[in-house]
Scaffold this motif. Structure first.
Motif, PDB file in Angstrom:
ATOM      1  N   ALA A 109       0.829  -1.209   0.000  1.00  0.00           N
ATOM      2  CA  ALA A 109       0.000   0.000   0.000  1.00  0.00           C
ATOM      3  C   ALA A 109       0.862   1.257   0.000  1.00  0.00           C
ATOM      4  N   LEU A 110       1.967   1.228   0.750  1.00  0.00           N
ATOM      5  CA  LEU A 110       2.906   2.354   0.806  1.00  0.00           C
ATOM      6  C   LEU A 110       3.474   2.648  -0.587  1.00  0.00           C
ATOM      7  N   LEU A 111       3.979   1.610  -1.243  1.00  0.00           N
ATOM      8  CA  LEU A 111       4.596   1.808  -2.555  1.00  0.00           C
ATOM      9  C   LEU A 111       3.559   2.182  -3.605  1.00  0.00           C
ATOM     10  N   THR A 112       2.370   1.609  -3.496  1.00  0.00           N
ATOM     11  CA  THR A 112       1.306   1.952  -4.446  1.00  0.00           C
ATOM     12  C   THR A 112       0.912   3.413  -4.319  1.00  0.00           C
ATOM     13  N   ALA A 113       0.756   3.874  -3.096  1.00  0.00           N
ATOM     14  CA  ALA A 113       0.392   5.278  -2.878  1.00  0.00           C
ATOM     15  C   ALA A 113       1.464   6.213  -3.404  1.00  0.00           C
ATOM     16  N   GLY A 114       2.729   5.850  -3.148  1.00  0.00           N
ATOM     17  CA  GLY A 114       3.827   6.659  -3.656  1.00  0.00           C
ATOM     18  C   GLY A 114       3.848   6.701  -5.165  1.00  0.00           C
ATOM     19  N   MET A 115       3.663   5.540  -5.791  1.00  0.00           N
ATOM     20  CA  MET A 115       3.641   5.465  -7.248  1.00  0.00           C
ATOM     21  C   MET A 115       2.488   6.279  -7.832  1.00  0.00           C
ATOM     22  N   ASP A 116       1.321   6.156  -7.228  1.00  0.00           N
ATOM     23  CA  ASP A 116       0.166   6.914  -7.718  1.00  0.00           C
ATOM     24  C   ASP A 116       0.426   8.413  -7.648  1.00  0.00           C
ATOM     25  N   GLY A 117       1.139   8.834  -6.610  1.00  0.00           N
ATOM     26  CA  GLY A 117       1.489  10.245  -6.490  1.00  0.00           C
ATOM     27  C   GLY A 117       2.405  10.694  -7.618  1.00  0.00           C
ATOM     28  N   ILE A 119       2.640   9.289 -10.608  1.00  0.00           N
ATOM     29  CA  ILE A 119       1.872   9.276 -11.857  1.00  0.00           C
ATOM     30  C   ILE A 119       1.009  10.524 -11.967  1.00  0.00           C
ATOM     31  N   GLN A 120       0.375  10.888 -10.861  1.00  0.00           N
ATOM     32  CA  GLN A 120      -0.488  12.069 -10.870  1.00  0.00           C
ATOM     33  C   GLN A 120       0.316  13.346 -11.116  1.00  0.00           C
ATOM     34  N   ARG A 121       1.479  13.417 -10.503  1.00  0.00           N
ATOM     35  CA  ARG A 121       2.291  14.630 -10.632  1.00  0.00           C
ATOM     36  C   ARG A 121       3.009  14.698 -11.982  1.00  0.00           C
ATOM     37  N   GLY A 122       3.563  13.567 -12.429  1.00  0.00           N
ATOM     38  CA  GLY A 122       4.361  13.583 -13.645  1.00  0.00           C
ATOM     39  C   GLY A 122       3.605  13.221 -14.912  1.00  0.00           C
ATOM     40  N   ARG A 123       2.370  12.723 -14.754  1.00  0.00           N
ATOM     41  CA  ARG A 123       1.536  12.335 -15.903  1.00  0.00           C
ATOM     42  C   ARG A 123       2.207  11.285 -16.778  1.00  0.00           C
ATOM     43  N   ALA A 124       3.026  10.451 -16.183  1.00  0.00           N
ATOM     44  CA  ALA A 124       3.715   9.411 -16.950  1.00  0.00           C
ATOM     45  C   ALA A 124       2.890   8.134 -16.968  1.00  0.00           C
ATOM     46  N   GLU A 125       3.017   7.402 -18.059  1.00  0.00           N
ATOM     47  CA  GLU A 125       2.364   6.113 -18.217  1.00  0.00           C
ATOM     48  C   GLU A 125       3.426   5.050 -18.485  1.00  0.00           C
ATOM     49  N   PRO A 126       3.085   3.779 -18.279  1.00  0.00           N
ATOM     50  CA  PRO A 126       4.033   2.717 -18.613  1.00  0.00           C
ATOM     51  C   PRO A 126       4.452   2.830 -20.076  1.00  0.00           C
TER      52      PRO A 126
END
Length: 211
Positions: A109-117, A119-126
């Motif tokens: 959950a920690l890593l997922t939340a960090g990753m989502d942040g 993605i939201q900030r940088g607008r990057a996709e896989p």
């Protein structure tokens, strides 16, 4: 071992600082053809400052440790890395608020939340040739380990292996985000420095928990 303590988190961040100091030349060399050639220097400086800040942060609160790192990285790391890694640790801290120990599910959950942040900030996709290309496979591997009931150390090994594979896969990608995207097809053939620093960060976590 079934849980991660605040001492593990502190050891993770200290190991990260040591790793980025040792690898700053390599990371900046990776950044040279496709960026500003300062990724390694920025990461080493930011995490060194973060460890200094942790000296005044009590061990009892994992969330407070992560938030202290977040604030330090945002204020000391240049380029895109400061805001992105700062956001990662800020969101991570919120995901584990009030917890003195973390289960594998908590860590996911920690890593997922960090990753989502990020993605939201940088607008990057896989596939954009960014840190997400290492972080997303790592998070997915950890989630699979949670579902399968894998032990903590084995789960972390799988997480790092997935990050490393994602990092290596960025070599063949064309950058679609950040400064590297300006190079178009010329960005192909270069390993992404952000994905590389993600792999180092997760490897430091694995090593800290293994002790």
């Amino acid at each position: 071992m079934t849980t991660i303590t605040a001492q593990h988190i502190r050891a993770w961040l200290e190991r990260s600082a040591q790793t980025f100091e040792a690898q700053k030349g390599y990371l900046s060399d990776l950044d040279s053809p496709i960026g500003d050639a300062d990724h390694g220097t920025n990461m080493a400086r930011g995490f060194a400052k973060a460890v200094e800040k942790l000296a005044t942060t009590p061990d009892a609160d994992i969330s407070a440790l992560l938030k202290a790192v977040s604030m330090t990285l945002m204020s000391t790391v240049g380029g895109a890395s400061g805001p992105l890694y700062g956001t990662f640790f800020l969101r991570a801290s919120a995901a584990v608020a009030g917890k003195a120990e973390l289960t594998l599910a908590d860590l996911a959950a920690l890593l997922t939340a960090g990753m989502d942040g990020i993605i939201q900030r940088g607008r990057a996709e896989p596939g954009d040739k960014t840190m997400i290309d290492a972080l997303l496979p790592a998070v997915n591997a950890l989630k699979s380990s949670v579902e399968q009931g894998t032990d903590l150390i084995t789960a972390l090994e799988g997480c790092v292996s997935a990050a490393e594979a994602g990092m290596q896969a960025t070599i063949s990608l064309q950058a679609r985000k950040g400064r590297a995207s300006y190079l178009g097809e010329r960005s192909i053939g270069h390993q992404d420095p952000g994905a590389t620093s993600v792999m180092y960060l997760l490897a430091a976590l694995r090593d800290a928990v293994k002790g």
